[in-house]
Enzyme design. Structure first.
Site, PDB file in Angstrom:
ATOM      1  CB  CYS A 125      -0.793   0.098   1.245  1.00 45.11           C
ATOM      2  SG  CYS A 125      -0.151   0.038   2.791  1.00 45.11           S
ATOM      3  CG  HIS A 182      33.537 -16.812  -0.446  1.00 47.32           C
ATOM      4  ND1 HIS A 182      34.792 -16.883  -0.659  1.00 47.32           N
ATOM      5  CD2 HIS A 182      33.049 -16.005  -0.935  1.00 47.32           C
ATOM      6  CE1 HIS A 182      35.090 -15.740  -1.599  1.00 47.32           C
ATOM      7  NE2 HIS A 182      33.618 -15.322  -1.961  1.00 47.32           N
TER       8      HIS A 182
END
Length: 624
Positions: A29, A560
């Site tokens: 909204c 990683h």
């Protein structure tokens, strides 16, 4: 000015509402992201509330609402870009709301679904009709005899600009139909065409004359004027969605493209024009007239009560149920006494937060307060309410006191609004376009707004706030007993053979400082990365140097390989899985050239980081 990047905030929000897999659909909204979640208990309210860029979190109307403020559109776009392919409202949301046994009272659940549907249908349109209302008010201002009638109502300029302002209202069924269909995950073009039928010029002319379509058993079926209407089109969009679904299940594939829209347009348009439209329009107009009469008849009492308590509805997002009623009032009678009172409540909350901004010595509170005050004076009070006023409840009460007085004045003067936009920016909505010399409502606006502003400001300054006050917790809906999620635990193993070391000893501050999350690292002795836990491949980098997993319990883990190995551009990395694959602990994920990484001058240390626990108790391997 450089465009702000909201992708980081979007990722944080997605992670803390339970991840993409917990999201059925998303709408927004003016200030809130409104999620339909599969399981709200998976959302992490406290993390989101403390996240920069998030004002508050609410559980209301069957939605998980993340209050953003003025940047909600940009954040919404960033979230949708991260999610990709997620329906904006629609079947997923409907299924989650109506089919899951969540223990809610059926009546409460149905009401929440209705408010959610109205919100999804109206929220994309509100900004446009608000802007159009301001334009109409300015036109009325420019025709005032007191200002020398700068514009003649018959002039080309007036008529042209008036068309710009009126178009959003005149073709409102088209706009609402399009938005409602998107909310339902239906065909927005088909819904827009049905809206076009309702606003077709010849039918509008017949509607103004109440021309008879046909008679049946002594009952005349008449055309009505559906320009400016909302509710008939919302139901039409719902009927169209249901009919489209049925046709797709029963028509052969080779007939779908033409016959599904054709049959839908013909049947839904006919049903709306003959049955549902007249019934709903009659009920809606009756309710709108009743509200206008009650507000006008109650005078100062109605103004006082509405002024005092309207902003309480905003806390729970229930004010959206009032929006279409106000729009219907303006469409039916050209004015809304209710909206005139609502307008002053916005001014008062803005004045209260402005007092805090000017009084405080705290830089963060001052910045937020000024921004929230400007927003409130422009008609959006949620940043003020959630950012400051509710945190210091006396500030919110100060605003309610001022708005009660302002509402009382509006009621005494029988003030009304001729446009949609309220607060200070909506001043032009108080000029009567049909009688520009009638300034009664404008004077009511000036006096009530001035009273609300001064009283709210003084009460908040003197009684509502000081820097010694401690901000309270933000308002949130209490969980049902027994709904708390049971805390889960998981154990991570080293993903690669080698020496396990502390993450803090890694030669990369992004990991060693813990900015990415807690974890550990391994100095590898071989180039094979295996899954440290059961889960799903949630992210896979093109270069193959990193992989993200979503564990079975819901935690997010990043593996990683090496430091700055992204510069190798994938050379020496052989990925064995694909994004979305389910993997078991010990399953090979990536093979990499350990010697090649060293020879290229890069550190091959493998980092394993828990980027988001999602309330999972993670056990890490011991550091050697």
């Amino acid at each position: 000015m450089a465009k702000k990047d909201y992708s980081g905030l979007a990722k944080t929000i997605i992670a803390n509402v339970g991840g993409k897999e917990n999201i059925n659909s998303l709408i927004h909204c003016i200030t809130r992201l409104r999620f339909y979640l599969k399981d709200e208990s998976k959302a992490n309210d406290e993390v989101l509330k403390e996240t920069d860029g998030v004002i508050d979190v609410m559980h209301a109307s069957g939605q998980y609402q993340v209050v953003i403020g003025n940047a909600v559109t940009q954040v919404y776009d960033a979230v949708m870009a991260e999610l990709g392919g997620l329906p904006e409202g629609g079947e997923a949301a409907e299924t989650a709301e109506t089919k899951e046994d969540d223990g809610k009272n059926p009546v409460s659940k149905a009401f929440g679904n209705l408010i959610g549907f109205i919100t999804g249908s109206m929220s994309p349109v509100v900004g446009v009709i608000a802007a159009s209302g301001i334009i109409k008010g300015i036109l009325a201002l420019l025709t005032l005899p007191q200002l020398g009638a700068l514009l003649n109502v018959k002039s080309t300029a007036y008529i042209t600009v008036s068309a710009m302002a009126d178009s959003a209202f005149y073709f409102l069924p088209i706009l609402v139909g399009f938005a409602a269909a998107k909310k339902l995950n239906g065909d927005p073009i088909v819904a827009a065409v049905i809206g076009g039928v309702l606003t077709y010029p010849q039918l509008v002319t017949w509607g103004g004359q109440y021309k008879t379509m046909f008679s049946l058993g002594g009952f005349n079926f008449q055309f009505l004027n559906y320009t400016y209407s909302i509710f008939p089109m919302i139901l039409a969009a719902w009927l169209a969605k249901k009919l489209e679904d049925w046709l797709r299940d029963h028509l052969p594939d080779y007939l779908q493209m033409i016959f599904t829209p054709m049959i839908t347009i013909l049947l839904v348009s006919a049903v709306t024009l003959m049955i549902t439209g007249p019934v709903i329009q009659g009920v809606a107009n009756g309710i709108a007239d009743l509200i206008n009469w009650v507000v006008s008849a109650s005078g100062w009492i109605g103004g006082l009560l509405i002024g005092a308590f309207y902003q309480v509805l905003v806390i729970f997002g229930l004010h959206w149920g009032v929006v279409p009623l106000v729009a219907q009032q303006i469409a039916q009678s050209g004015q809304s006494s209710l909206n005139a009172i609502i307008s002053v409540t916005m001014v008062s909350q803005g004045a209260a937060v402005l007092a805090v901004a000017l009084k405080t010595k705290k830089k963060g509170t001052k910045t937020l307060g000024i921004s929230a005050a400007v927003s409130a004076f422009c008609g959006v009070t949620e940043p003020a309410i959630y950012g400051i006023n509710l945190r210091f409840k006396k500030v919110f009460i100060s605003g309610l006191i001022g708005s009660a007085v302002g509402g009382l004045i509006t009621g005494l003067m029988h003030g009304t609004m001729y446009g949609f936009t309220g607060s200070l920016i909506g001043f032009s909505s108080f000029f009567n376009p049909k009688n520009p010399s009638d300034l009664t409502s404008f004077y009511a606006f000036l006096l009530s707004s001035a009273a609300a502003l001064v009283i709210s400001f003084i009460v908040a300054w003197v009684w509502g706030y000081n820097d010694e006050m401690v901000a309270g917790k933000k308002v949130e809906k209490k969980q049902r007993p027994g709904s708390e999620a049971k805390r889960k635990s998981e154990t991570l193993t080293a993903p690669v053979a080698g020496k396990v070391i502390a993450l803090s000893s890694v030669n990369d501050p992004v990991f060693s400082t813990g900015a990415m999350g807690e974890g550990f690292a391994v100095v590898p002795t071989e180039g094979v990365v295996k899954a440290p836990v059961d889960g799903e491949v949630a992210a896979l980098f093109e270069t193959g140097h990193a992989i993200g997993l979503k564990t079975t319990a819901g935690a997010e883990v990043l593996i990683h390989i090496g430091i700055d190995t992204v510069m190798l551009k994938g050379k020496g990395f052989n990925v064995k899985v694909a994004q979305g694959d389910l993997v078991k602990a010990g399953q090979i994920l990536i093979e990499f050239d350990l010697d090649g990484i060293k020879e290229a001058g890069y550190d091959p240390t493998v980092m394993t980081v828990v980027t988001d626990k999602h309330d999972v108790d993670i056990k890490l391997p011991s550091v050697e």
